[in-house]
Design a protein around this motif. Structure first.
Motif, PDB file in Angstrom:
ATOM      1  N   ALA A  78       0.827  -1.214   0.000  1.00 42.96           N
ATOM      2  CA  ALA A  78       0.000   0.000   0.000  1.00 42.96           C
ATOM      3  C   ALA A  78       0.858   1.259   0.000  1.00 42.96           C
ATOM      4  O   ALA A  78       0.568   2.218  -0.720  1.00 42.96           O
ATOM      5  CB  ALA A  78      -0.952  -0.013   1.190  1.00 42.96           C
ATOM      6  N   ALA A  79       1.921   1.260   0.765  1.00 41.57           N
ATOM      7  CA  ALA A  79       2.805   2.436   0.817  1.00 41.57           C
ATOM      8  C   ALA A  79       3.461   2.700  -0.536  1.00 41.57           C
ATOM      9  O   ALA A  79       3.539   3.851  -0.989  1.00 41.57           O
ATOM     10  CB  ALA A  79       3.869   2.251   1.894  1.00 41.57           C
ATOM     11  N   ALA A  80       3.905   1.646  -1.211  1.00 40.10           N
ATOM     12  CA  ALA A  80       4.537   1.805  -2.531  1.00 40.10           C
ATOM     13  C   ALA A  80       3.533   2.318  -3.552  1.00 40.10           C
ATOM     14  O   ALA A  80       3.854   3.193  -4.370  1.00 40.10           O
ATOM     15  CB  ALA A  80       5.130   0.474  -2.992  1.00 40.10           C
ATOM     16  N   ARG A  81       2.317   1.784  -3.527  1.00 40.73           N
ATOM     17  CA  ARG A  81       1.291   2.233  -4.475  1.00 40.73           C
ATOM     18  C   ARG A  81       0.865   3.666  -4.182  1.00 40.73           C
ATOM     19  O   ARG A  81       0.494   4.400  -5.083  1.00 40.73           O
ATOM     20  CB  ARG A  81       0.068   1.306  -4.444  1.00 40.73           C
ATOM     21  CG  ARG A  81       0.298  -0.070  -4.987  1.00 40.73           C
ATOM     22  CD  ARG A  81       0.817  -0.054  -6.441  1.00 40.73           C
ATOM     23  NE  ARG A  81       1.957  -0.932  -6.504  1.00 40.73           N
ATOM     24  CZ  ARG A  81       3.184  -0.586  -6.871  1.00 40.73           C
ATOM     25  NH1 ARG A  81       3.467   0.622  -7.263  1.00 40.73           N
ATOM     26  NH2 ARG A  81       4.154  -1.459  -6.871  1.00 40.73           N
ATOM     27  N   LEU A  82       0.921   4.080  -2.921  1.00 43.01           N
ATOM     28  CA  LEU A  82       0.573   5.460  -2.568  1.00 43.01           C
ATOM     29  C   LEU A  82       1.595   6.427  -3.150  1.00 43.01           C
ATOM     30  O   LEU A  82       1.224   7.481  -3.681  1.00 43.01           O
ATOM     31  CB  LEU A  82       0.487   5.608  -1.046  1.00 43.01           C
ATOM     32  CG  LEU A  82       0.043   6.974  -0.531  1.00 43.01           C
ATOM     33  CD1 LEU A  82      -1.339   7.341  -1.066  1.00 43.01           C
ATOM     34  CD2 LEU A  82       0.045   6.973   0.992  1.00 43.01           C
ATOM     35  N   VAL A  83       2.862   6.077  -3.087  1.00 39.21           N
ATOM     36  CA  VAL A  83       3.906   6.902  -3.699  1.00 39.21           C
ATOM     37  C   VAL A  83       3.645   7.018  -5.203  1.00 39.21           C
ATOM     38  O   VAL A  83       3.706   8.119  -5.773  1.00 39.21           O
ATOM     39  CB  VAL A  83       5.310   6.312  -3.420  1.00 39.21           C
ATOM     40  CG1 VAL A  83       6.372   6.999  -4.273  1.00 39.21           C
ATOM     41  CG2 VAL A  83       5.646   6.422  -1.938  1.00 39.21           C
ATOM     42  N   ASP A  84       3.348   5.888  -5.851  1.00 38.12           N
ATOM     43  CA  ASP A  84       3.050   5.896  -7.289  1.00 38.12           C
ATOM     44  C   ASP A  84       1.828   6.746  -7.600  1.00 38.12           C
ATOM     45  O   ASP A  84       1.805   7.479  -8.585  1.00 38.12           O
ATOM     46  CB  ASP A  84       2.808   4.471  -7.798  1.00 38.12           C
ATOM     47  CG  ASP A  84       4.058   3.614  -7.764  1.00 38.12           C
ATOM     48  OD1 ASP A  84       5.171   4.162  -7.602  1.00 38.12           O
ATOM     49  OD2 ASP A  84       3.909   2.379  -7.894  1.00 38.12           O
ATOM     50  N   LEU A  85       0.802   6.645  -6.766  1.00 36.86           N
ATOM     51  CA  LEU A  85      -0.426   7.415  -6.977  1.00 36.86           C
ATOM     52  C   LEU A  85      -0.150   8.909  -6.942  1.00 36.86           C
ATOM     53  O   LEU A  85      -0.589   9.652  -7.822  1.00 36.86           O
ATOM     54  CB  LEU A  85      -1.467   7.048  -5.925  1.00 36.86           C
ATOM     55  CG  LEU A  85      -2.751   7.869  -5.954  1.00 36.86           C
ATOM     56  CD1 LEU A  85      -3.536   7.583  -7.235  1.00 36.86           C
ATOM     57  CD2 LEU A  85      -3.588   7.585  -4.728  1.00 36.86           C
ATOM     58  N   HIS A  86       0.594   9.356  -5.948  1.00 38.01           N
ATOM     59  CA  HIS A  86       0.902  10.787  -5.854  1.00 38.01           C
ATOM     60  C   HIS A  86       1.720  11.259  -7.059  1.00 38.01           C
ATOM     61  O   HIS A  86       1.511  12.369  -7.560  1.00 38.01           O
ATOM     62  CB  HIS A  86       1.610  11.107  -4.539  1.00 38.01           C
ATOM     63  CG  HIS A  86       0.694  11.114  -3.364  1.00 38.01           C
ATOM     64  ND1 HIS A  86      -0.291  12.047  -3.178  1.00 38.01           N
ATOM     65  CD2 HIS A  86       0.602  10.264  -2.312  1.00 38.01           C
ATOM     66  CE1 HIS A  86      -0.947  11.800  -2.081  1.00 38.01           C
ATOM     67  NE2 HIS A  86      -0.435  10.710  -1.524  1.00 38.01           N
ATOM     68  N   ALA A  87       2.608  10.423  -7.560  1.00 39.33           N
ATOM     69  CA  ALA A  87       3.379  10.771  -8.759  1.00 39.33           C
ATOM     70  C   ALA A  87       2.462  10.882  -9.979  1.00 39.33           C
ATOM     71  O   ALA A  87       2.622  11.803 -10.797  1.00 39.33           O
ATOM     72  CB  ALA A  87       4.463   9.730  -9.011  1.00 39.33           C
TER      73      ALA A  87
END
Length: 120
Positions: A78-87
């Motif tokens: 979830a943390a990795a996908r959140l970083v991707d989402l913000h990008a």
């Protein structure tokens, strides 16, 4: 905002969610925000951008392990996908709400009960 209710008992979970979803481009549509992972005896469900929920779901599916194996990696996924989402949001220059709530729920063989794992 998504309506999400979970009723958790030792041997079952009841999940209720509405179907209104915000897309990454800011549009609103109708779709499921509840994604089953049959091989892991689990479900990923969430509130917020359906794009994010789906990406977390896909990463969980690709682990190819049972619930106990998936739940260990869930916070990092979830943390990795959140970083991707913000990008992606920054790149697309859109203003979409990022109020997110994502849960992995499933049968834990180790604990012999249904277990919820909140990531965000």
């Amino acid at each position: 905002m998504t309506i999400l209710n979970l009723h958790i008992e030792q041997r079952r979970v009841l999940i209720a969610s509405n179907t209104e979803a915000t897309l990454i481009n800011g549009n609103v549509g109708t779709m499921s925000k509840l994604f089953p992972i049959p091989h892991a005896n689990a479900v990923v469900v969430g509130r917020g951008l359906v794009h994010f929920i789906f990406q977390v779901f896909m990463d969980c599916c690709l682990r190819g392990v049972d619930f106990d194996g998936t739940v260990k990696a869930f916070p990092q996924i979830a943390a990795a996908r959140l970083v991707d989402l913000h990008a992606e949001i920054k790149k697309a220059r859109v203003d979409v709400p990022t109020n997110l709530y994502i849960v992995l729920v499933g049968w834990s063989t180790a604990r012999q009960e249904m277990v919820p794992q909140l990531a965000i």
